[in-house]
Write a protein that holds these residues in place. Structure first.
Motif, PDB file in Angstrom:
ATOM      1  N   UNK A  40       0.822  -1.271   0.121  1.00 29.00           N
ATOM      2  CA  UNK A  40       0.182   0.172  -0.075  1.00 29.00           C
ATOM      3  C   UNK A  40       0.691   1.051  -0.099  1.00 29.00           C
ATOM      4  N   UNK A  41       0.393   2.164  -0.634  1.00 22.51           N
ATOM      5  CA  UNK A  41       1.187   3.560  -0.673  1.00 22.51           C
ATOM      6  C   UNK A  41       0.549   4.604  -0.136  1.00 22.51           C
ATOM      7  N   UNK A  42       1.390   5.297   0.595  1.00 20.72           N
ATOM      8  CA  UNK A  42       0.739   6.375   1.454  1.00 20.72           C
ATOM      9  C   UNK A  42       1.203   7.804   0.978  1.00 20.72           C
ATOM     10  N   UNK A  43       0.645   8.866   1.233  1.00 22.58           N
ATOM     11  CA  UNK A  43       0.892  10.093   0.936  1.00 22.58           C
ATOM     12  C   UNK A  43       1.214  10.829   2.421  1.00 22.58           C
ATOM     13  N   UNK A  44       2.378  11.741   2.330  1.00 23.41           N
ATOM     14  CA  UNK A  44       2.616  12.325   3.556  1.00 23.41           C
ATOM     15  C   UNK A  44       1.976  13.575   3.489  1.00 23.41           C
ATOM     16  N   UNK A  45       1.190  14.053   4.573  1.00 20.06           N
ATOM     17  CA  UNK A  45       0.248  15.211   4.764  1.00 20.06           C
ATOM     18  C   UNK A  45       1.162  15.829   5.774  1.00 20.06           C
ATOM     19  N   UNK A  46       2.282  16.963   5.159  1.00 19.40           N
ATOM     20  CA  UNK A  46       2.973  17.694   5.900  1.00 19.40           C
ATOM     21  C   UNK A  46       2.475  18.439   7.037  1.00 19.40           C
ATOM     22  N   UNK A  47       1.265  19.128   6.717  1.00 18.54           N
ATOM     23  CA  UNK A  47       0.729  19.950   7.483  1.00 18.54           C
ATOM     24  C   UNK A  47       0.259  19.375   8.871  1.00 18.54           C
ATOM     25  N   UNK A  74       1.050  16.200   9.519  1.00 16.15           N
ATOM     26  CA  UNK A  74       2.039  15.195  10.111  1.00 16.15           C
ATOM     27  C   UNK A  74       1.169  13.799  10.214  1.00 16.15           C
ATOM     28  N   UNK A  75       0.484  13.555   9.037  1.00 16.32           N
ATOM     29  CA  UNK A  75      -0.259  12.187   9.086  1.00 16.32           C
ATOM     30  C   UNK A  75       0.033  11.718   7.574  1.00 16.32           C
ATOM     31  N   UNK A  76      -0.637  10.441   7.403  1.00 13.56           N
ATOM     32  CA  UNK A  76      -0.400   9.680   6.373  1.00 13.56           C
ATOM     33  C   UNK A  76      -1.738   9.551   5.924  1.00 13.56           C
TER      34      UNK A  76
END
Length: 353
Positions: free
Chosen positions: A1-8, A10-12
């Motif tokens: 599974x591929x996740x995107x990093x949500x910088x603001x 701090x979550x996936x």
């Protein structure tokens, strides 16, 4: 599974793609041709081991079609079933039906049915590295399933099958489209293998030196002369850190005897791998980048006997007839020590030291 990093935050978050390859498209993606090779090798980075493609969309005795039939290095048949979507209970029973059918073909009957052509047989024995005789082919059979994800009931049955001596592996894939570009990642989601098929091994430095074919990738005389003068053998692949080329060259140990081979000519010389870690990955454009960004993986070697010209090579057919060694179909293939020693001696006599 591929996740995107949500910088603001701090979550996936899970990356979902509208693109999903069809089963036939997925099947084509899993087959690759090694640089300089002559047969189709399934991607080792996907399956965790090199597998020789015997046939795809092969018919069983009941007229059903199995997705992929392959052989592993031990000569065992590998039945690979592909699913575009979720792998539910039932996918493995379909593979078991194919396994029951194909396991009936052993030794000569397997070759007669699935590899009737002379070239096909030669590819099989080359892939096996002369370590398995005809009687060793398909003594055991295995199952590998490939799907986007799997239901846990599939793993439960896999546990039971492995307890009965049937190696069982699940490979999950994730397709991603970014703009006009498409990507796909693979990971082994479940793996239960029989110890006899995958025995405990030690690091490469612990084994005794052996004899190996090594394909130089290009049937080019200037390239061969460069490798002689540089005292090197190459590997290509993606020319990136950690890829199959790096892993392959690092499997050699000091004292290994390498018989150089080039397609269309045959055996062109032999040398000995130097002691110590002499592997290097060249940078594009630096000294030694003879092929302008290709075959950048290199290993130092001491050449003992080499052909001055490619047309002086010992032909593959002569090597097979006189020494019982089949031509290599991948970059590096082990060979019987006694046969390899006799071949090296013959090359020394032919080319001089």
């Amino acid at each position: 599974m591929l996740f995107k990093i949500n910088e603001n935050e701090k979550s996936l978050s899970t990356v979902r793609s509208e693109w999903r390859p069809k089963e036939l498209e997925l099947e084509n993606l899993l087959v690759s041709l090694e640089p300089g090779g002559s047969a189709q090798i399934l991607l080792e980075a996907v399956f965790g081991e090199p597998l020789l493609l015997i046939s795809n969309q092969v018919r069983t005795r009941t007229k059903k079609r199995a997705d992929i039939l392959a052989l592993d290095r031990g000569g065992n048949a590998v039945i690979i079933e592909l699913k575009r979507d979720f792998g539910l209970l039932g996918i493995e029973t379909q593979a078991l039906q194919y396994l029951a059918d194909f396991s009936a073909y052993k030794g000569e009957s397997f070759l007669s049915h699935f590899a009737p052509e002379k070239s096909q047989r030669e590819d099989i024995f080359s892939f096996l590295g002369n370590e398995a005789g005809v009687d060793e082919i398909n003594k055991n059979s295995r199952i590998i399933l490939v799907a986007s994800a799997f239901d846990e009931t599939v793993y439960s049955l896999g546990e039971w099958l492995s307890s009965k001596g049937v190696p069982f592996r699940c490979v999950a894939y994730t397709p991603v489209a970014v703009g006009s570009e498409k990507f796909v990642s693979f990971s082994i989601a479940f793996d239960r293998s029989v110890g006899a098929l995958f025995p405990l091994t030690f690091t490469a430095s612990a084994r005794e030196p052996g004899y190996f074919w090594h394909n130089i990738a290009r049937s080019d005389e200037a390239w061969w002369n460069f490798l002689i003068s540089a005292g090197q053998i190459p590997a290509c692949f993606d020319d990136l850190p950690g890829d199959q080329g790096e892993r392959l060259l690092n499997r050699y140990v000091g004292g290994d005897v390498v018989i150089a081979y080039t397609k269309g000519f045959g055996a062109i010389g032999w040398g000995e791998v130097l002691a110590g870690n002499n592997y290097q990955l060249l940078k594009k454009g630096e000294k030694g980048d003879f092929l302008k960004g290709c075959c950048l993986h290199r290993l130092s070697i001491r050449w003992h006997a080499v052909a001055k010209k490619l047309n002086e090579a010992m032909p593959a057919e002569q090597v097979r007839k006189e020494f019982g060694i089949y031509h290599p179909i991948s970059t590096s293939v082990s060979m019987d020590a006694d046969s390899g020693k006799r071949l090296a001696e013959a090359l020394t006599k032919k080319f001089g030291t």
